[in-house]
Design a protein around this motif. Structure first.
Motif: not given
Length: 88
Positions: A4-8, A34-38, A60-64
């Motif tokens: 539930a605490s996953h953001a894309v 900010a999202l990671v801190e939350l 943070v996982a970055v998909h380029t």
């Protein structure tokens, strides 16, 4: 299955390891921090110039990609969770 605490985050740019950093990339990094801190686990999908590597940020996982194929990228980032979308 993402928690539930996953953001894309779909962003135009993300800060590179070295070189100039456009304002849009700085805003993306700030949003991700900010999202990671939350307490969120964050996946960023963004465009980056060929040969450029994104700067690391814990949580943070970055998909380029050179361009954003939203359906294709989401299918890789969220396998099994991202079903067939309605066709327009």
């Amino acid at each position: 299955m993402p928690s539930a605490s996953h953001a894309v985050v779909l962003a135009p740019l993300y800060p590179p390891i070295a070189g100039a950093v456009p304002a849009a990339a700085i805003r993306t990094r700030g949003l991700c921090r900010a999202l990671v801190e939350l307490g969120y686990d964050v996946d960023v999908v963004c465009g980056m110039p060929l040969g450029t590597m994104p700067a690391a940020l814990d949580g943070v996982a970055v998909h380029t990609t050179r361009w954003v194929d939203l359906d294709g990228v989401l299918a890789r980032v969220l396998p099994g969770e991202y079903g067939a979308r309605d066709q327009f």
